[in-house]
Design a protein around this motif. Structure first.
Motif, PDB file in Angstrom:
ATOM      1  N   PRO A   1      -2.106   9.977  -5.951  1.00 45.25           N
ATOM      2  CA  PRO A   1      -3.262   9.785  -5.102  1.00 45.25           C
ATOM      3  C   PRO A   1      -3.789   8.347  -5.154  1.00 45.25           C
ATOM      4  N   PRO A   2      -4.467   7.829  -4.138  1.00 37.40           N
ATOM      5  CA  PRO A   2      -4.912   8.597  -2.979  1.00 37.40           C
ATOM      6  C   PRO A   2      -3.892   8.672  -1.832  1.00 37.40           C
ATOM      7  N   VAL A   3      -2.877   7.772  -1.811  1.00 37.66           N
ATOM      8  CA  VAL A   3      -2.025   7.766  -0.612  1.00 37.66           C
ATOM      9  C   VAL A   3      -0.556   8.047  -0.954  1.00 37.66           C
TER      10      VAL A   3
ATOM     11  N   ALA B   1      12.226  -2.719   4.849  1.00 38.70           N
ATOM     12  CA  ALA B   1      13.548  -2.999   4.285  1.00 38.70           C
ATOM     13  C   ALA B   1      14.093  -1.822   3.494  1.00 38.70           C
ATOM     14  N   ALA B   2      13.633  -0.619   3.787  1.00 37.93           N
ATOM     15  CA  ALA B   2      14.267   0.565   3.195  1.00 37.93           C
ATOM     16  C   ALA B   2      14.989   1.302   4.311  1.00 37.93           C
ATOM     17  N   GLY B   3      15.612   0.512   5.169  1.00 42.81           N
ATOM     18  CA  GLY B   3      16.395   1.097   6.267  1.00 42.81           C
ATOM     19  C   GLY B   3      15.603   1.284   7.549  1.00 42.81           C
TER      20      GLY B   3
ATOM     21  N   CYS C   1      -4.937 -10.459   1.473  1.00 39.32           N
ATOM     22  CA  CYS C   1      -5.901 -10.037   2.510  1.00 39.32           C
ATOM     23  C   CYS C   1      -6.060  -8.519   2.490  1.00 39.32           C
ATOM     24  N   PHE C   2      -4.949  -7.804   2.337  1.00 38.65           N
ATOM     25  CA  PHE C   2      -5.016  -6.335   2.311  1.00 38.65           C
ATOM     26  C   PHE C   2      -5.974  -5.871   1.210  1.00 38.65           C
ATOM     27  N   PHE C   3      -5.776  -6.393   0.008  1.00 37.24           N
ATOM     28  CA  PHE C   3      -6.619  -5.936  -1.106  1.00 37.24           C
ATOM     29  C   PHE C   3      -8.050  -6.494  -0.997  1.00 37.24           C
ATOM     30  N   SER C   4      -8.175  -7.720  -0.469  1.00 38.26           N
ATOM     31  CA  SER C   4      -9.521  -8.309  -0.339  1.00 38.26           C
ATOM     32  C   SER C   4     -10.358  -7.515   0.650  1.00 38.26           C
TER      33      SER C   4
ATOM     34  N   PRO D   1       4.008  -0.727   9.042  1.00 35.46           N
ATOM     35  CA  PRO D   1       3.091  -1.880   9.056  1.00 35.46           C
ATOM     36  C   PRO D   1       3.506  -3.034   8.135  1.00 35.46           C
ATOM     37  N   GLU D   2       4.744  -3.028   7.647  1.00 29.38           N
ATOM     38  CA  GLU D   2       5.155  -4.055   6.684  1.00 29.38           C
ATOM     39  C   GLU D   2       4.901  -5.469   7.182  1.00 29.38           C
ATOM     40  N   VAL D   3       5.064  -5.655   8.517  1.00 30.49           N
ATOM     41  CA  VAL D   3       4.892  -7.002   9.083  1.00 30.49           C
ATOM     42  C   VAL D   3       3.498  -7.542   8.773  1.00 30.49           C
ATOM     43  N   THR D   4       2.508  -6.655   8.676  1.00 28.07           N
ATOM     44  CA  THR D   4       1.140  -7.104   8.387  1.00 28.07           C
ATOM     45  C   THR D   4       0.990  -7.528   6.922  1.00 28.07           C
ATOM     46  N   LEU D   5       1.994  -7.223   6.124  1.00 25.31           N
ATOM     47  CA  LEU D   5       1.985  -7.642   4.712  1.00 25.31           C
ATOM     48  C   LEU D   5       2.981  -8.778   4.490  1.00 25.31           C
ATOM     49  N   GLY D   6       3.479  -9.352   5.584  1.00 27.54           N
ATOM     50  CA  GLY D   6       4.418 -10.471   5.478  1.00 27.54           C
ATOM     51  C   GLY D   6       5.826 -10.032   5.162  1.00 27.54           C
TER      52      GLY D   6
ATOM     53  N   GLY E   1       3.492   4.452   1.770  1.00 31.42           N
ATOM     54  CA  GLY E   1       4.525   3.410   1.666  1.00 31.42           C
ATOM     55  C   GLY E   1       4.744   2.948   0.252  1.00 31.42           C
ATOM     56  N   ALA E   2       5.520   1.865   0.147  1.00 38.55           N
ATOM     57  CA  ALA E   2       5.792   1.299  -1.181  1.00 38.55           C
ATOM     58  C   ALA E   2       4.468   0.931  -1.836  1.00 38.55           C
ATOM     59  N   ASP E   3       4.451   0.909  -3.165  1.00 35.03           N
ATOM     60  CA  ASP E   3       3.228   0.556  -3.882  1.00 35.03           C
ATOM     61  C   ASP E   3       3.073  -0.970  -3.847  1.00 35.03           C
ATOM     62  N   ILE E   4       2.136  -1.426  -3.033  1.00 32.93           N
ATOM     63  CA  ILE E   4       1.998  -2.873  -2.798  1.00 32.93           C
ATOM     64  C   ILE E   4       1.635  -3.601  -4.089  1.00 32.93           C
ATOM     65  N   LYS E   5       0.947  -2.903  -4.991  1.00 25.62           N
ATOM     66  CA  LYS E   5       0.541  -3.557  -6.246  1.00 25.62           C
ATOM     67  C   LYS E   5       1.768  -3.971  -7.064  1.00 25.62           C
TER      68      LYS E   5
HETATM   69  C1  LIG Z   1      11.502  -2.180   0.188  1.00 23.81           C
HETATM   70  C2  LIG Z   1      10.173  -2.228   0.862  1.00 23.81           C
HETATM   71  C3  LIG Z   1       9.897  -1.005   1.588  1.00 23.81           C
HETATM   72  C4  LIG Z   1       8.732  -0.678   2.082  1.00 23.81           C
HETATM   73  C5  LIG Z   1       7.623  -1.584   2.120  1.00 23.81           C
HETATM   74  C6  LIG Z   1       6.294  -0.878   2.250  1.00 23.81           C
HETATM   75  O1  LIG Z   1       6.194   0.302   2.360  1.00 23.81           O
HETATM   76  S1  LIG Z   1       4.987  -1.894   2.212  1.00 23.81           S
HETATM   77  C7  LIG Z   1       3.621  -0.790   2.355  1.00 23.81           C
HETATM   78  C8  LIG Z   1       3.456  -0.312   3.728  1.00 23.81           C
HETATM   79  N1  LIG Z   1       2.300   0.506   3.837  1.00 23.81           N
HETATM   80  C9  LIG Z   1       1.151   0.037   4.277  1.00 23.81           C
HETATM   81  O2  LIG Z   1       1.014  -1.091   4.677  1.00 23.81           O
HETATM   82  C10 LIG Z   1      -0.019   0.986   4.264  1.00 23.81           C
HETATM   83  C11 LIG Z   1      -1.166   0.371   3.528  1.00 23.81           C
HETATM   84  N2  LIG Z   1      -2.279   1.265   3.433  1.00 23.81           N
HETATM   85  C12 LIG Z   1      -3.103   1.498   4.464  1.00 23.81           C
HETATM   86  O3  LIG Z   1      -2.950   1.043   5.567  1.00 23.81           O
HETATM   87  C13 LIG Z   1      -4.287   2.353   4.172  1.00 23.81           C
HETATM   88  O4  LIG Z   1      -4.562   2.251   2.823  1.00 23.81           O
HETATM   89  C14 LIG Z   1      -4.088   3.836   4.547  1.00 23.81           C
HETATM   90  C15 LIG Z   1      -2.849   4.392   3.923  1.00 23.81           C
HETATM   91  C16 LIG Z   1      -4.031   3.961   6.071  1.00 23.81           C
HETATM   92  C17 LIG Z   1      -5.294   4.649   4.022  1.00 23.81           C
HETATM   93  O5  LIG Z   1      -6.487   4.087   4.531  1.00 23.81           O
HETATM   94  P1  LIG Z   1      -7.903   4.553   3.951  1.00 23.81           P
HETATM   95  O6  LIG Z   1      -8.930   3.784   4.720  1.00 23.81           O
HETATM   96  O7  LIG Z   1      -7.969   6.019   3.944  1.00 23.81           O
HETATM   97  O8  LIG Z   1      -7.926   4.118   2.435  1.00 23.81           O
HETATM   98  P2  LIG Z   1      -7.844   2.675   1.805  1.00 23.81           P
HETATM   99  O9  LIG Z   1      -7.176   1.739   2.707  1.00 23.81           O
HETATM  100  O10 LIG Z   1      -9.172   2.305   1.296  1.00 23.81           O
HETATM  101  O11 LIG Z   1      -6.845   2.937   0.579  1.00 23.81           O
HETATM  102  C18 LIG Z   1      -7.239   3.733  -0.510  1.00 23.81           C
HETATM  103  C19 LIG Z   1      -6.712   3.086  -1.777  1.00 23.81           C
HETATM  104  O12 LIG Z   1      -5.280   3.139  -1.749  1.00 23.81           O
HETATM  105  C20 LIG Z   1      -4.739   1.854  -1.951  1.00 23.81           C
HETATM  106  N3  LIG Z   1      -3.485   1.766  -1.192  1.00 23.81           N
HETATM  107  C21 LIG Z   1      -3.298   2.135   0.064  1.00 23.81           C
HETATM  108  N4  LIG Z   1      -2.027   1.957   0.413  1.00 23.81           N
HETATM  109  C22 LIG Z   1      -1.398   1.469  -0.672  1.00 23.81           C
HETATM  110  C23 LIG Z   1      -0.061   1.076  -0.937  1.00 23.81           C
HETATM  111  N5  LIG Z   1       0.906   1.170  -0.019  1.00 23.81           N
HETATM  112  N6  LIG Z   1       0.222   0.597  -2.162  1.00 23.81           N
HETATM  113  C24 LIG Z   1      -0.728   0.515  -3.109  1.00 23.81           C
HETATM  114  N7  LIG Z   1      -2.029   0.875  -2.913  1.00 23.81           N
HETATM  115  C25 LIG Z   1      -2.330   1.342  -1.711  1.00 23.81           C
HETATM  116  C26 LIG Z   1      -5.809   0.916  -1.420  1.00 23.81           C
HETATM  117  O13 LIG Z   1      -5.651  -0.354  -1.973  1.00 23.81           O
HETATM  118  C27 LIG Z   1      -7.061   1.615  -1.885  1.00 23.81           C
HETATM  119  O14 LIG Z   1      -7.214   1.305  -3.236  1.00 23.81           O
HETATM  120  P3  LIG Z   1      -8.650   1.043  -3.845  1.00 23.81           P
HETATM  121  O15 LIG Z   1      -8.377   0.688  -5.262  1.00 23.81           O
HETATM  122  O16 LIG Z   1      -9.408   2.315  -3.650  1.00 23.81           O
HETATM  123  O17 LIG Z   1      -9.243  -0.079  -3.052  1.00 23.81           O
END
Ligand SMILES: CC/C=C\CC(=O)SCCNC(=O)CCNC(=O)[C@H](O)C(C)(C)COP(=O)(O)OP(=O)(O)OC[C@H]1O[C@@H](n2cnc3c(N)ncnc32)[C@H](O)[C@@H]1OP(=O)(O)O
Length: 716
Positions: free
Chosen positions: A19-21, A131-133, A270-273, A122-127, A60-64
């Motif tokens: 959790p949460p996502v 890339a997982a196919g 920017c995402f985390f900020s 949405p990976e493009v928004t994270l630069g 998605g992938a854990d951005i952290k």
């Molecule tokens: C080999 C590479 C392959 C793949 C690359 C990827 O997958 S990159 C990641 C792609 N995914 C995203 O860009 C999605 C990012 N997340 C969001 O857009 C939103 O968080 C979401 C899922 C729509 C939920 O929005 P909501 O407004 O409900 O919550 P919030 O954004 O506040 O998120 C809650 C907390 O979760 C953390 N978080 C969300 N997504 C991720 C993630 N992918 N990795 C790590 N952490 C994530 C977010 O930071 C919030 O944390 P908090 O500590 O509460 O601030």
């Protein structure tokens, strides 16, 4: 983590549990890999359902994890193993399936989604790129053109659109998991064949080369220097031109060029900020997690000029009932027509709005819980309005002022309940722009700040809580930036040269094009009120000095000539006519600047592009450090989010403070010292104490600045 249960009917249920996502951390990837092997090895299991805990499939992938060394099973082999398996895997999608989450679902053989789910890459928004196919499977599923749109914009797609595009096979309105399990039972044992997307051939436009070429040109134009969109086009192009395995290889190569890039770091910052600024606090101890926002059902907007109209539309679209107030029937009618037109234009495909009433009678405000005053930007006028509001509204009504920089405390002082007054600085057009500066005064109560911050979120804005000072954060920092641009013209640059440097840096528009768009008279009025130009100036004072420092009268002189920007068809640039948009360099401006320099004995010089950038941007950044020193912004993230969402700062450069860290604080300090030495009459170029302290502290990463800021503030 991933949980595994066998359920009746020979189905294995794998649940992502993070959790949460349900981000795909190393532990989750490990969990999926292990549970999948278990399902494959179990002869009783005929099909698998994959779902996520907490109403979310997977974010998605854990951005952290991107910042450190990657460990655990890779996403690509994990998804490949799902697809290659002989047992059908059904993804049950609730909430979101984004990025690696959707890629995981694309590796499954079937996808069933709840009607409120959202999917996207949405990976493009994270630069990055998917890339997982994702760049190889999605075009094979929905065709090249649709995949390119999704992958290069990163937009989220509703479940309905996902069904139309063919991303999901079926929608449910109720129990997604139950439907998925039943479906899995029904297809167990059937051949998987083309359900494996990697085996398909993508549908491509007839003239593939020119299609891809056109796509590259288009994304480059939109990207303003961001690298990821172009890499996305190239990766999707590989899906069309190469066999799957080679396409995957190309995807990995392109990802490698992005993964550790400065742009990816900036975008992820920017995402985390963006999320961090939601956890606001004020110097008086009010905090996001202790202050309870008040529910707002009915609001009023005072003044239906451009800003008031946009604010009213924003409130209505959030389902809040609005009383819209103007001073006389004529203005009210104009406001009514404008608001109605805006609502009609935005109505297509949107939900229902709150009820709307127009009036000239302030007595109608007795029932509202919140008022946003959006009258003319004049302190005396606003004070008068606040006195009236205080007399008419119940004492517990939250009173907000939409101002771009006036003193919120002076307005609060005109009311019975100063603790319920805050600034809400909207950016125009208010129903479109994502930023809201919430300005707390020294007496604003925690509940007032919390309510305004929460309201911003409801309006779909990114709200940043800031302290009260002239210009707050955004406009205060903009002042030295504008000033440098004018000084550069005095020294020999042309408006289009300054603009080009800034646009190549990534701004959508350079400083002079923006000034022409907003109207030069806006700043002129402010400068007149501040006694910098017009009748307030002491007789005999040099036109190029004010209040003991360098001043440029250039924008005032343009206004005196009636050149107010686009609205008059001429400003710094020339336009086809009043209201036209296309800016052309104007020979008049060039000869005006030439005469001005001659008149003031200024020897023009060629100003290098580097100097344009350094002087404009470092002056702005330096003011940002002062904003932090003064406690007007809590941390650098607040400033960066304000600049990215409100001032067109290129997001792939992270915001001004992030940019300073990326360039190197010692370099910024050195260049400011250099320019201050060359221009001692520009105090803004004198490096701030905080910048010096950060450099002395060894250029700590931006996440550590707050500690240094606390120390500097405690010593001031
Ligand atoms: C080999 C590479 C392959 C793949 C690359 C990827 O997958 S990159 C990641 C792609 N995914 C995203 O860009 C999605 C990012 N997340 C969001 O857009 C939103 O968080 C979401 C899922 C729509 C939920 O929005 P909501 O407004 O409900 O919550 P919030 O954004 O506040 O998120 C809650 C907390 O979760 C953390 N978080 C969300 N997504 C991720 C993630 N992918 N990795 C790590 N952490 C994530 C977010 O930071 C919030 O944390 P908090 O500590 O509460 O601030």
């Amino acid at each position: 983590m991933a949980r595994y249960v066998r359920i009746p009917g020979s189905i294995a249920l794998i649940t992502l549990a993070n959790p949460p996502v349900n981000a795909l951390s190393a532990a989750v990837r490990r969990g999926i890999t292990e549970t999948l092997s278990r399902a494959i090895a179990d002869p009783e299991v005929k099909a698998v359902v994959l779902c996520g805990e907490n109403g979310n499939f997977c974010g998605g992938a854990d951005i952290k994890e991107f910042a450190g060394p990657m460990s655990g099973p890779g996403l690509v082999p994990m998804i490949d193993a799902i697809e290659a398996g002989e047992k059908p895997v059904v993804a049950a999608i609730e909430g979101v399936a984004l990025g690696g989450g959707l890629e995981l679902a694309l590796g499954c053989h079937y996808r069933i989604a709840h009607c409120k789910a959202r999917v996207g890459l949405p990976e493009v928004t994270l630069g990055l790129l998917p890339a997982a196919g994702g760049t190889q499977r999605l075009p094979r599923l929905i065709g090249l053109s649709a995949a390119l749109d999704l992958i290069t914009t990163g937009r989220h797609v509703s479940a309905q659109e996902a069904l139309q595009l063919g991303i999901v096979d079926r929608l449910t309105e109720g129990d997604t998991l139950g439907v998925a399990v039943e479906f899995a039972q029904s297809i167990a044992g059937q051949p998987l064949g083309s359900r494996r997307l990697s085996t398909r051939t993508p549908a491509c436009p007839a003239d593939l080369d020119s299609f891809l070429q056109g796509a590259l040109v288009q994304v480059r134009r939109r990207a303003r220097g961001a690298m990821a969109p172009e890499a996305c086009v190239r990766a999707v192009g590989a899906a069309a031109t190469l066999p799957y395995s080679q396409g995957m290889q190309r995807e990995q190569e392109l990802m490698a060029s992005l993964f550790r890039s400065a742009q990816a770091r900036a975008l992820q910052y920017c995402f985390f900020s963006q999320r961090l600024v939601g956890r606001w606090s004020t110097p008086s101890g009010a905090r996001w997690d202790s202050a309870e926002p008040r529910p707002i059902r009915r609001a009023a907007v005072i003044g239906l000029g451009t800003m008031g109209r946009g604010i009213a539309v924003s409130l209505l679209q959030a389902g809040i009932a609005v009383v819209a107030v103007e001073t006389d029937e004529q203005q009210l009618e104009a406001g009514r027509r404008a608001v109605t037109a805006l609502l009609e234009r935005r109505a297509q495909g949107r939900g229902s709005e709150g009820p709307l009433r127009f009036t000239t009678d302030l007595q109608q405000l007795r029932q509202v819980e919140l008022v946003i005053e959006a009258v003319f930007e004049d302190l005396a006028v606003k004070k008068q309005v606040f006195r009236q509001l205080s007399a008419v509204c119940p004492a517990d009504t939250l009173l907000c002022t939409n101002t771009s920089g006036l003193d919120v405390e002076q307005l609060a002082a005109c009311t019975r309940s100063p603790e319920l007054v805050v600034g809400t600085h909207f950016f125009g057009p208010a129903h479109v722009m994502k930023l809201l500066e919430v300005v707390y005064g020294p007496r604003s109560s925690p509940v007032a700040v919390a309510t305004a911050m929460h309201l911003g979120k409801r309006l779909g804005k990114v709200s940043v809580a800031v302290g009260n000072c002239p210009g707050f954060v955004g406009n205060r920092m903009l002042k030295p930036y504008l000033e440098q641009a004018h000084f550069l013209l005095e020294e020999g640059a042309a408006p289009e040269q300054v603009d080009q440097a800034l646009e190549e840096f990534g701004f959508a528009m350079g400083v002079f094009r923006v000034a022409d768009l907003s109207g030069l008279d806006v700043g002129w009025r402010v400068r007149k009120e501040a006694g910098l130009t017009g009748p307030g100036v002491a007789p005999g004072e040099s036109p190029r000095r004010r209040q003991g420092r360098r001043y440029s009268p250039l924008p005032d002189l343009l206004c005196e000539q009636g050149r107010l920007g686009q609205k008059t068809g001429r400003g710094w640039y020339l336009y086809e006519g009043p209201g036209a948009r296309e800016a052309r360099p104007d020979p008049w401006t060039h000869s005006f600047l030439q005469q001005y320099r001659q008149q003031h004995g200024l020897q023009p010089r060629a100003v290098p592009q580097q100097e344009v950038l350094e002087r404009c941007l470092y002056a702005l950044i330096n003011e940002g450090f002062r904003v932090l020193e003064d406690g007007i912004a809590t941390g650098p993230e607040d400033i960066d989010i304000i600049y990215v969402f409100g001032y067109g700062w290129p997001r792939h450069r992270g915001g001004p403070m992030f940019h300073a860290g990326a360039v190197g604080l010692a370099t910024v300090l050195d260049r400011l010292e250099h320019y201050h030495h060359a221009h001692p009459d520009i105090p803004n170029l004198q490096p701030s104490a905080l910048l010096r302290r950060l450099v002395a502290s060894g250029n700590p990463p931006i996440q550590k600045w707050r500690e240094v800021i606390r120390r500097v503030r405690s010593q001031l």
